[in-house]
Design an enzyme around this catalytic site. Structure first.
Site, PDB file in Angstrom:
ATOM      1  N   ASP A 229     -16.498  -7.329  10.111  1.00  0.00           N
ATOM      2  CA  ASP A 229     -16.141  -8.568  10.798  1.00  0.00           C
ATOM      3  C   ASP A 229     -14.617  -8.665  10.820  1.00  0.00           C
ATOM      4  O   ASP A 229     -13.996  -9.013   9.807  1.00  0.00           O
ATOM      5  CB  ASP A 229     -16.735  -9.783  10.068  1.00  0.00           C
ATOM      6  CG  ASP A 229     -18.255  -9.865  10.200  1.00  0.00           C
ATOM      7  OD1 ASP A 229     -18.894  -8.800  10.341  1.00  0.00           O
ATOM      8  OD2 ASP A 229     -18.792 -10.983  10.143  1.00  0.00           O
TER       9      ASP A 229
ATOM     10  N   LYS B  97     -17.831 -13.535  17.289  1.00  0.00           N
ATOM     11  CA  LYS B  97     -18.166 -14.490  16.232  1.00  0.00           C
ATOM     12  C   LYS B  97     -17.237 -15.692  16.330  1.00  0.00           C
ATOM     13  O   LYS B  97     -16.050 -15.539  16.617  1.00  0.00           O
ATOM     14  CB  LYS B  97     -18.031 -13.777  14.883  1.00  0.00           C
ATOM     15  CG  LYS B  97     -18.238 -14.625  13.643  1.00  0.00           C
ATOM     16  CD  LYS B  97     -18.107 -13.749  12.398  1.00  0.00           C
ATOM     17  CE  LYS B  97     -18.059 -14.571  11.120  1.00  0.00           C
ATOM     18  NZ  LYS B  97     -17.881 -13.727   9.915  1.00  0.00           N
TER      19      LYS B  97
ATOM     20  N   LYS C  35     -22.444 -14.393  16.958  1.00  0.00           N
ATOM     21  CA  LYS C  35     -22.586 -14.858  15.574  1.00  0.00           C
ATOM     22  C   LYS C  35     -21.804 -16.152  15.359  1.00  0.00           C
ATOM     23  O   LYS C  35     -20.580 -16.123  15.273  1.00  0.00           O
ATOM     24  CB  LYS C  35     -22.098 -13.788  14.600  1.00  0.00           C
ATOM     25  CG  LYS C  35     -22.183 -14.228  13.121  1.00  0.00           C
ATOM     26  CD  LYS C  35     -21.693 -13.124  12.186  1.00  0.00           C
ATOM     27  CE  LYS C  35     -21.631 -13.603  10.733  1.00  0.00           C
ATOM     28  NZ  LYS C  35     -21.166 -12.549   9.805  1.00  0.00           N
TER      29      LYS C  35
END
Length: 318
Positions: A155, A218, A254
């Site tokens: 991430d 995300k 996400k």
């Protein structure tokens, strides 16, 4: 598992023409939140679906090998076995999608899951999380080290200053370098939407991240003052849809930060189903970044099975 997003050349003409209708976005987000949720067995089924999409996360300064091990055990058995047995779901392999930790704790998580013969992915934040303000060389090395230690998902966090000043070429190149550093590990790009200022910036950052090869986009690090909100999500999933229609490449989504209740998870699943369709309702294309959500879902499952809410001592600690 869908094919990875290979990315495309930066299309600055697409980026420059973006205009987001703020009122329409807010109205759409309100519609989704107002949807009636299923009850009883239908709600229980959706909650189990949500569990399988969770990136169970610990990103605390006092993380140790022991609490990472506990997190991994919880990821493997997210709902108490007897509750699943009562629902005839005990043999369906229900686990969370991944565990998410700092780079320094990746090896601990990999060791715990390997010892338990689990195939759950280990995800790691990287690239100067959460601010993304360290030198590019340092951020790239952090990605490589996490991958070497066994992280299968990374991430990354973008340099917000590049988005805020409209340096889309520079942002594209940075993210592209992160993608190369990830190698075979899937890359989720954190936009830190609470610091991007406008919906238009959020859309532009989303498409640039996807053009650069992000496998997921995300919302947040969870450390900003504003994290995952439904209006921002509408903008991001519309960008995902537009990218898919233009390129044929599916990119995951996400939300993370502030997702704490079962009701929250049901709204997020509703948003994905309505905006992107059933194909996106799977861990390969949808994740919920959360640390406390699982405890509330297990509490609701307990209520569904027994007809009462559990006392604090009746459920295992997450």
């Amino acid at each position: 598992m869908p094919a990875r997003n290979p990315g495309i050349d930066l299309d600055l003409e697409w980026v420059s023409k973006v205009r987001v209708n703020q009122q329409a976005v807010l109205r759409r987000a309100q519609q989704i939140q107002a949807r009636k949720q299923g009850k009883k067995q239908w709600q229980a089924a959706w909650l189990l679906k949500a569990v399988t999409c969770i990136d169970l996360t610990t990103l605390a300064g006092d993380d140790t090998p022991s609490n990472v091990h506990r997190l991994c055990m919880k990821a493997m058995q997210p709902i108490r076995h007897d509750l699943l047995e009562n629902m005839d779901m005990h043999d369906k392999g229900i686990t969370t999608a991944a565990v998410c930790v700092y780079p320094a704790r990746v090896a601990d998580a990999v060791k715990s899951l390997k010892a338990a013969n689990s195939s759950i992915s280990v995800a790691s934040v990287a690239t100067g999380f959460p601010a993304g303000q360290t030198a590019l060389k340092t951020r790239l090395e952090e990605v490589r080290m996490a991958v070497e230690d066994g992280a299968r998902e990374i991430d990354i966090v973008i340099n917000r200053s590049l988005a805020l000043t409209g340096q889309w070429q520079a942002l594209y190149q940075e993210i592209h370098q992160f993608r190369e550093a990830c190698g075979e590990a899937h890359m989720k790009t954190i936009l830190a939407v609470g610091e991007l200022g406008t919906f238009t910036n959020v859309y532009k950052a989303s498409v640039v991240a996807m053009m650069a090869g992000s496998d997921f986009i995300k919302t947040s690090t969870g450390k900003e003052s504003v994290n995952a909100t439904y209006p921002v999500a509408v903008v991001m999933v519309r960008a995902i849809r537009d990218y898919f229609l233009r390129t044929g490449h599916k990119v995951g989504f996400k939300p993370a930060g502030g997702i704490r209740t079962s009701k929250d998870s049901l709204v997020w699943l509703t948003l994905m189903k309505e905006e992107l369709g059933d194909e996106w309702l799977c861990p390969a294309l949808f994740r919920l970044g959360a640390s406390t959500l699982l405890a509330d879902i297990e509490r609701q499952i307990y209520h569904y099975v027994t007809g009462r809410y559990a006392a604090p001592y009746e459920l295992p600690l997450a």
